[in-house]
Design an enzyme around this catalytic site. Structure first.
Site, PDB file in Angstrom:
ATOM      1  N   ASN A  95       0.785 -13.469  11.189  1.00 59.05           N
ATOM      2  CA  ASN A  95       0.735 -12.020  11.427  1.00 59.05           C
ATOM      3  C   ASN A  95      -0.367 -11.602  12.411  1.00 59.05           C
ATOM      4  O   ASN A  95      -0.239 -10.563  13.045  1.00 59.05           O
ATOM      5  CB  ASN A  95       0.524 -11.334  10.061  1.00 59.05           C
ATOM      6  CG  ASN A  95       0.026  -9.915  10.202  1.00 59.05           C
ATOM      7  OD1 ASN A  95       0.799  -9.000  10.510  1.00 59.05           O
ATOM      8  ND2 ASN A  95      -1.283  -9.710  10.016  1.00 59.05           N
ATOM      9  N   TYR A 162       1.353  -8.084  25.981  1.00 59.04           N
ATOM     10  CA  TYR A 162       1.811  -7.988  24.587  1.00 59.04           C
ATOM     11  C   TYR A 162       3.325  -8.185  24.510  1.00 59.04           C
ATOM     12  O   TYR A 162       3.829  -8.963  23.689  1.00 59.04           O
ATOM     13  CB  TYR A 162       1.410  -6.616  24.023  1.00 59.04           C
ATOM     14  CG  TYR A 162       1.772  -6.421  22.565  1.00 59.04           C
ATOM     15  CD1 TYR A 162       0.920  -6.861  21.560  1.00 59.04           C
ATOM     16  CD2 TYR A 162       2.966  -5.794  22.195  1.00 59.04           C
ATOM     17  CE1 TYR A 162       1.244  -6.681  20.219  1.00 59.04           C
ATOM     18  CE2 TYR A 162       3.296  -5.610  20.863  1.00 59.04           C
ATOM     19  CZ  TYR A 162       2.436  -6.050  19.870  1.00 59.04           C
ATOM     20  OH  TYR A 162       2.756  -5.881  18.548  1.00 59.04           O
ATOM     21  N   LYS A 166       5.306 -11.267  22.552  1.00 54.03           N
ATOM     22  CA  LYS A 166       6.204 -11.075  21.405  1.00 54.03           C
ATOM     23  C   LYS A 166       7.609 -11.619  21.692  1.00 54.03           C
ATOM     24  O   LYS A 166       8.264 -12.159  20.795  1.00 54.03           O
ATOM     25  CB  LYS A 166       6.249  -9.596  21.013  1.00 54.03           C
ATOM     26  CG  LYS A 166       4.917  -9.091  20.434  1.00 54.03           C
ATOM     27  CD  LYS A 166       4.529  -9.844  19.160  1.00 54.03           C
ATOM     28  CE  LYS A 166       3.267  -9.320  18.518  1.00 54.03           C
ATOM     29  NZ  LYS A 166       2.920  -9.998  17.268  1.00 54.03           N
TER      30      LYS A 166
HETATM   31  P1  NDP Z   1      -4.394  -4.630  13.042  1.00 54.62           P
HETATM   32  O1  NDP Z   1      -5.155  -4.479  14.318  1.00 54.62           O
HETATM   33  O2  NDP Z   1      -4.465  -3.572  12.013  1.00 54.62           O
HETATM   34  O3  NDP Z   1      -4.778  -6.020  12.341  1.00 54.62           O
HETATM   35  C1  NDP Z   1      -4.803  -7.199  13.091  1.00 54.62           C
HETATM   36  C2  NDP Z   1      -5.145  -8.354  12.172  1.00 54.62           C
HETATM   37  O4  NDP Z   1      -5.154  -9.565  12.950  1.00 54.62           O
HETATM   38  C3  NDP Z   1      -6.509  -8.225  11.537  1.00 54.62           C
HETATM   39  O5  NDP Z   1      -6.423  -8.647  10.205  1.00 54.62           O
HETATM   40  C4  NDP Z   1      -7.377  -9.185  12.340  1.00 54.62           C
HETATM   41  O6  NDP Z   1      -8.419  -9.699  11.514  1.00 54.62           O
HETATM   42  C5  NDP Z   1      -6.361 -10.260  12.709  1.00 54.62           C
HETATM   43  N1  NDP Z   1      -6.735 -11.003  13.914  1.00 54.62           N
HETATM   44  C6  NDP Z   1      -6.841 -10.546  15.182  1.00 54.62           C
HETATM   45  N2  NDP Z   1      -7.227 -11.530  16.006  1.00 54.62           N
HETATM   46  C7  NDP Z   1      -7.348 -12.647  15.236  1.00 54.62           C
HETATM   47  C8  NDP Z   1      -7.715 -13.984  15.496  1.00 54.62           C
HETATM   48  N3  NDP Z   1      -8.044 -14.381  16.734  1.00 54.62           N
HETATM   49  N4  NDP Z   1      -7.729 -14.874  14.472  1.00 54.62           N
HETATM   50  C9  NDP Z   1      -7.420 -14.467  13.219  1.00 54.62           C
HETATM   51  N5  NDP Z   1      -7.056 -13.209  12.907  1.00 54.62           N
HETATM   52  C10 NDP Z   1      -7.033 -12.311  13.906  1.00 54.62           C
HETATM   53  O7  NDP Z   1      -2.892  -4.884  13.518  1.00 54.62           O
HETATM   54  P2  NDP Z   1      -1.489  -4.634  12.775  1.00 54.62           P
HETATM   55  O8  NDP Z   1      -1.616  -4.782  11.329  1.00 54.62           O
HETATM   56  O9  NDP Z   1      -0.914  -3.400  13.332  1.00 54.62           O
HETATM   57  O10 NDP Z   1      -0.638  -5.831  13.388  1.00 54.62           O
HETATM   58  C11 NDP Z   1      -0.307  -6.998  12.658  1.00 54.62           C
HETATM   59  C12 NDP Z   1       0.804  -7.721  13.407  1.00 54.62           C
HETATM   60  O11 NDP Z   1       1.950  -6.877  13.485  1.00 54.62           O
HETATM   61  C13 NDP Z   1       0.456  -8.079  14.849  1.00 54.62           C
HETATM   62  O12 NDP Z   1       1.012  -9.337  15.174  1.00 54.62           O
HETATM   63  C14 NDP Z   1       1.135  -6.989  15.647  1.00 54.62           C
HETATM   64  O13 NDP Z   1       1.414  -7.388  16.958  1.00 54.62           O
HETATM   65  C15 NDP Z   1       2.389  -6.773  14.829  1.00 54.62           C
HETATM   66  N6  NDP Z   1       3.039  -5.498  15.054  1.00 54.62           N
HETATM   67  C16 NDP Z   1       2.366  -4.330  14.820  1.00 54.62           C
HETATM   68  C17 NDP Z   1       3.010  -3.117  15.043  1.00 54.62           C
HETATM   69  C18 NDP Z   1       2.342  -1.808  14.801  1.00 54.62           C
HETATM   70  O14 NDP Z   1       2.889  -0.770  15.240  1.00 54.62           O
HETATM   71  N7  NDP Z   1       1.202  -1.754  14.148  1.00 54.62           N
HETATM   72  C19 NDP Z   1       4.387  -3.071  15.542  1.00 54.62           C
HETATM   73  C20 NDP Z   1       4.991  -4.365  15.753  1.00 54.62           C
HETATM   74  C21 NDP Z   1       4.326  -5.520  15.501  1.00 54.62           C
HETATM   75  P3  NDP Z   1      -9.867 -10.119  12.102  1.00 54.62           P
HETATM   76  O15 NDP Z   1     -10.208  -9.118  13.161  1.00 54.62           O
HETATM   77  O16 NDP Z   1     -10.772 -10.112  10.912  1.00 54.62           O
HETATM   78  O17 NDP Z   1      -9.682 -11.507  12.640  1.00 54.62           O
END
Ligand code: NDP
Length: 255
Positions: A95, A162, A166
Site C-alpha cells: 500500500n 504517479y 500506478k
Molecule cells: P498517505 O500519504 O496517507 O499514506 C502513505 C503511507 O505510505 C504512509 O503510511 C507512509 O508511512 C507510507 N510510505 C510512504 N513512503 C514509504 C516508504 N518509502 N516506505 C514505507 N512506507 C512508506 O497516502 P494514502 O493512504 O492516500 O495512500 C495509500 C496508497 O493508496 C498509495 O499507494 C496511494 O497511491 C494509493 N491511492 C490513494 C488514493 C487517494 O486518493 N488517497 C487514490 C488511489 C490510490 P511513512 O511515511 O511512515 O513511511
C-alpha cells in the site's frame, strides 16, 4: 462453508506497507477485524506504534516494523523480523505510496525517482521478498494498491510519474499473477478513485469541479470504504481471482 466465513482471516498473518495512516491504517484495521495478525511496515515508528496500540485495544495481535519499501535491504530485513515474530506471512498488502503534482516539464529528476522508487520499486521489492516465502510455502495472497490513475489521467493537476507508476503496478500485478498462479500464490490489485487521506487534499476548492463534480457519486471515498475489498481479495472469498484490478472509484472512470 458459509459464505461470510470465506471472508475470515483467522490464523493468517498480514503485512500492510504504509499501514500507519490513511488507506493503510484502514486496511490494517479491516484485516485485523477479519481475524488476521497484522504487521505494519512503514518509516515513521511513532505513527506505526499508534496504530498498533489501536489494533491491540481491539484485540488484534499486531506489531510495527520500521522500513523503507524503496530500499531492498530494508524490506528483506523487515521480512526476516516479521517471520521471526509471527512465523510466516499469508497476506501482503503493498500500500505504501507517494504522489507529486507537477507539470511534466517541471518534474525534477529527484521527484521522478522518488515516486517510481516508492510506488513501483517498493511494490516490486515487497512482491519479490515476501513472494519468495509464499512460493516456497505453496500459498499466499498479494494485494497491490494501484489507482484509477493507472487507467486514466487525472485533472486539473498533472502527476505524470504517479500515473505511470500506478499503470506499471497494475501490469506488474498481472505479470506476477500469471507466473505464480501455478505455485498457489494469487496477486490482485485495487484501483481506488479519490479517497480522503493526507495524500489527497479533497477539500481544496480548486479541485472540487474535477475531483468531486466529475465523480458520479459526487463525493470522495473514506479509507474504510476501500478496506472491505482488500479483505475480499486477501481471503478465500476471492479464491478464483488472480491478475484482476478492482476499480473502486464512485464511478469516476465511467466517463
Ligand atoms: P498517505 O500519504 O496517507 O499514506 C502513505 C503511507 O505510505 C504512509 O503510511 C507512509 O508511512 C507510507 N510510505 C510512504 N513512503 C514509504 C516508504 N518509502 N516506505 C514505507 N512506507 C512508506 O497516502 P494514502 O493512504 O492516500 O495512500 C495509500 C496508497 O493508496 C498509495 O499507494 C496511494 O497511491 C494509493 N491511492 C490513494 C488514493 C487517494 O486518493 N488517497 C487514490 C488511489 C490510490 P511513512 O511515511 O511512515 O513511511
Amino acid at each position: 462453508m458459509a459464505v461470510l466465513d470465506k471472508f475470515a482471516l483467522n490464523g493468517k498473518v498480514a503485512v500492510v506497507t504504509g499501514g500507519n495512516r490513511g488507506l493503510g491504517r484502514a486496511f490494517a484495521h479491516a484485516l485485523g477485524e477479519a481475524g488476521a495478525t497484522v504487521a505494519i511496515l512503514a518509516r515513521d515508528a511513532d505513527k506505526s506504534a499508534e496504530v498498533v496500540a489501536e489494533l491491540e485495544e481491539r484485540g488484534v495481535k499486531s506489531r510495527a516494523f520500521q522500513g523503507d519499501v524503496s530500499i531492498r535491504g530494508s524490506v528483506s530485513e523487515a521480512a526476516d523480523d516479521i517471520r521471526s515474530a509471527f512465523g510466516r506471512v499469508d497476506v501482503l498488502v503493498n500500500n505504501a505510496g507517494i504522489c507529486t503534482h507537477r507539470p511534466a516539464l517541471e518534474v525534477t529528476e529527484q521527484e521522478w525517482s522518488d515516486v517510481i522508487n516508492v510506488n513501483l520499486t517498493g511494490v516490486w521489492n515487497g512482491c519479490q521478498v515476501f513472494g519468495e516465502q509464499m512460493v516456497a510455502a505453496g500459498e499466499g495472497v498479494i494485494v497491490n494498491i494501484g489507482s484509477m490513475s493507472g487507467d486514466i489521467v487525472n485533472r486539473p493537476q498533472w502527476q505524470p510519474a504517479y500515473n505511470a507508476s500506478k499503470a506499471a503496478v497494475h501490469h506488474l500485478t498481472k505479470s506476477l499473477a500469471a507466473e505464480w498462479a501455478p505455485m498457489g500464490v494469487r496477486v490482485n490489485a485495487v484501483a481506488p478513485g479519490y479517497v480522503r487521506t493526507e495524500m489527497t487534499p479533497i477539500d481544496r476548492p480548486e479541485f472540487k469541479s474535477r475531483w468531486i463534480d466529475d465523480t458520479p457519486q459526487l463525493r470522495a471515498a473514506t479509507p474504510e470504504e476501500i478496506a472491505p475489498s482488500v479483505v475480499f481479495l486477501a481471503s478465500e472469498a476471492s479464491s478464483y481471482m488472480t491478475g484482476s484490478v478492482l476499480t473502486i472509484d464512485g464511478g469516476y472512470t465511467v466517463f
